[in-house]
Design a protein around this motif. Structure first.
Motif, mmCIF file in Angstrom:
data_model
loop_
_atom_site.group_PDB
_atom_site.id
_atom_site.type_symbol
_atom_site.label_atom_id
_atom_site.label_comp_id
_atom_site.label_asym_id
_atom_site.label_seq_id
_atom_site.Cartn_x
_atom_site.Cartn_y
_atom_site.Cartn_z
ATOM 1 N N PRO A 121 0.818 -1.220 0.000
ATOM 2 C CA PRO A 121 0.000 0.000 0.000
ATOM 3 C C PRO A 121 0.851 1.269 0.000
ATOM 4 O O PRO A 121 1.939 1.310 0.583
ATOM 5 N N ASP A 122 0.321 2.296 -0.653
ATOM 6 C CA ASP A 122 0.936 3.615 -0.621
ATOM 7 C C ASP A 122 0.390 4.452 0.531
ATOM 8 O O ASP A 122 0.990 5.466 0.901
ATOM 9 N N LEU A 123 -0.741 4.037 1.073
ATOM 10 C CA LEU A 123 -1.378 4.733 2.186
ATOM 11 C C LEU A 123 -2.234 3.734 2.943
ATOM 12 O O LEU A 123 -2.908 2.901 2.332
ATOM 13 N N ALA A 124 -2.201 3.800 4.272
ATOM 14 C CA ALA A 124 -3.046 2.942 5.096
ATOM 15 C C ALA A 124 -3.983 3.811 5.923
ATOM 16 O O ALA A 124 -3.559 4.788 6.554
ATOM 17 N N CYS A 125 -5.268 3.461 5.895
ATOM 18 C CA CYS A 125 -6.296 4.168 6.653
ATOM 19 C C CYS A 125 -6.750 3.271 7.798
ATOM 20 O O CYS A 125 -7.274 2.178 7.552
ATOM 21 N N PHE A 126 -6.573 3.730 9.028
ATOM 22 C CA PHE A 126 -6.877 2.915 10.197
ATOM 23 C C PHE A 126 -8.132 3.402 10.907
ATOM 24 O O PHE A 126 -8.362 4.615 11.011
ATOM 25 N N ASP A 127 -8.906 2.458 11.398
ATOM 26 C CA ASP A 127 -10.043 2.781 12.256
ATOM 27 C C ASP A 127 -9.491 3.055 13.653
ATOM 28 O O ASP A 127 -9.258 2.136 14.438
ATOM 29 N N GLY A 128 -9.238 4.301 13.948
ATOM 30 C CA GLY A 128 -8.648 4.692 15.223
ATOM 31 C C GLY A 128 -7.967 6.035 15.074
ATOM 32 O O GLY A 128 -8.035 6.672 14.021
ATOM 33 N N SER A 129 -7.310 6.471 16.120
ATOM 34 C CA SER A 129 -6.658 7.775 16.120
ATOM 35 C C SER A 129 -5.234 7.701 15.602
ATOM 36 O O SER A 129 -4.609 6.633 15.586
ATOM 37 N N GLY A 130 -4.727 8.841 15.183
ATOM 38 C CA GLY A 130 -3.326 8.992 14.851
ATOM 39 C C GLY A 130 -2.703 9.944 15.850
ATOM 40 O O GLY A 130 -2.478 9.603 17.007
ATOM 41 N N ARG A 131 -2.481 11.178 15.425
ATOM 42 C CA ARG A 131 -1.876 12.179 16.315
ATOM 43 C C ARG A 131 -2.865 12.681 17.360
ATOM 44 O O ARG A 131 -2.431 13.246 18.376
ATOM 45 N N ILE A 132 -4.160 12.526 17.119
ATOM 46 C CA ILE A 132 -5.135 12.899 18.153
ATOM 47 C C ILE A 132 -5.066 11.835 19.245
ATOM 48 O O ILE A 132 -5.820 10.861 19.262
ATOM 49 N N HIS A 133 -4.113 12.027 20.128
ATOM 50 C CA HIS A 133 -3.804 11.031 21.163
ATOM 51 C C HIS A 133 -2.979 11.744 22.233
ATOM 52 O O HIS A 133 -2.219 12.672 21.932
ATOM 53 N N TYR A 134 -3.128 11.323 23.474
ATOM 54 C CA TYR A 134 -2.430 11.990 24.582
ATOM 55 C C TYR A 134 -0.931 12.097 24.342
ATOM 56 O O TYR A 134 -0.301 13.097 24.686
ATOM 57 N N ARG A 135 -0.330 11.063 23.748
ATOM 58 C CA ARG A 135 1.112 11.054 23.501
ATOM 59 C C ARG A 135 1.425 11.100 22.004
ATOM 60 O O ARG A 135 2.526 10.706 21.581
ATOM 61 N N GLN A 136 0.444 11.561 21.205
ATOM 62 C CA GLN A 136 0.578 11.706 19.748
ATOM 63 C C GLN A 136 0.876 10.376 19.074
ATOM 64 O O GLN A 136 1.474 10.334 17.996
ATOM 65 N N ALA A 137 0.456 9.281 19.680
ATOM 66 C CA ALA A 137 0.826 7.962 19.161
ATOM 67 C C ALA A 137 -0.356 7.012 19.221
ATOM 68 O O ALA A 137 -0.300 5.970 19.870
#
Length: 255
Positions: A121-137
């Motif tokens: 894949p050139d891009l992966a879309c995840f059901d969940g958060s990325g940078r919107i997270h307490y520790r950006q992870a």
């Protein structure tokens, strides 16, 4: 685990480093027989078909389902509006449900599912958060760094951060930045994602909540929301994660 998340966030790139031009990701109303839905196409009006040296990007949707103490990770890969591959993995859960640490609970199944994927894949879309997270992870950041793949997180609820505007009763296509507050490990006011209203009822008596989209790795916040908007197929969820969600439920029902 929290310290490892901080290390992952330090490795993550929240800027664009993509193998394709995100502006070429456009929406199509062409129906797919296998899904009975509209689908996104990944070519531009100026370049409707890829040349031999310029293939359209492969975009993978990733979602999870759970059965007792097992996790099912489903991946659906799309190119030019076609499903080119579906695969999944089932693993035993070894980490309990802990908000903010979901990547450790779900990551093993995702890693095993990617190991069975033939395409790249050139891009992966995840059901969940990325940078919107307490520790950006969040999940998309964690997996994006693990595979060094451009990744975006698409969540149905806001884990942290503050929208610039109220998200209530917004029209389809509306968006507003989400900025970091003191609960996030980055300077206050940093744009860590967007609230995006992907769908809305025509009647004013009912309302659909927005999605909360954020960069995981090698994508900026602004490009993330542009890609989610372009990958819409007539449903609340963008097509890659919607199809992965459907496939995960299909696998779950067969167990």
């Amino acid at each position: 685990m929290e310290e490892l998340q901080r290390e992952i966030a330090a490795e993550a790139e929240f800027t664009d480093r993509l193998s394709f031009d995100p502006a070429t990701v456009t929406q199509s109303t062409e129906s797919l027989t296998s899904t009975d839905s509209t689908q996104s196409t990944l070519t531009s009006a100026e370049n409707p078909a890829p040349t031999a040296n310029q293939e359209s990007p492969i975009i993978a949707g990733v979602d999870q389902a759970f059965v007792d103490d097992t996790a099912i990770s489903a991946i659906v890969a799309l190119r030019d509006g076609d499903i080119i591959e579906r695969t999944h993995a089932v693993t035993e859960l070894s980490v309990p449900y802990i908000p903010g640490l979901l990547s450790f609970r779900e990551g093993e199944a995702i890693v095993e599912a990617f190991a069975t994927l033939d395409c790249e894949p050139d891009l992966a879309c995840f059901d969940g958060s990325g940078r919107i997270h307490y520790r950006q992870a969040g999940l998309a950041t964690h997996m994006g760094v693990v595979f060094d793949i451009p990744a975006i997180g698409i969540a149905k609820s806001l884990l942290c951060g503050e929208p610039w505007e109220s998200v209530e009763n917004r029209p389809e296509g509306w968006r507003t930045p989400i900025e970091a507050t003191g609960r996030v490990d980055c300077p206050a006011g940093t744009i860590i994602g967007y609230a995006y209203q992907s769908r809305q009822y025509e009647s004013g008596s009912r309302h659909i909540n927005p999605l909360y989209v954020s960069p995981g790795h090698r994508v900026s916040a602004e490009t993330t929301v542009d890609l989610v908007a372009a990958l819409g197929g007539g449903y609340k969820l963008p097509e890659p994660t919607r199809l992965a969600d459907s496939y995960a439920d299909e696998v779950k029902s067969d167990r």
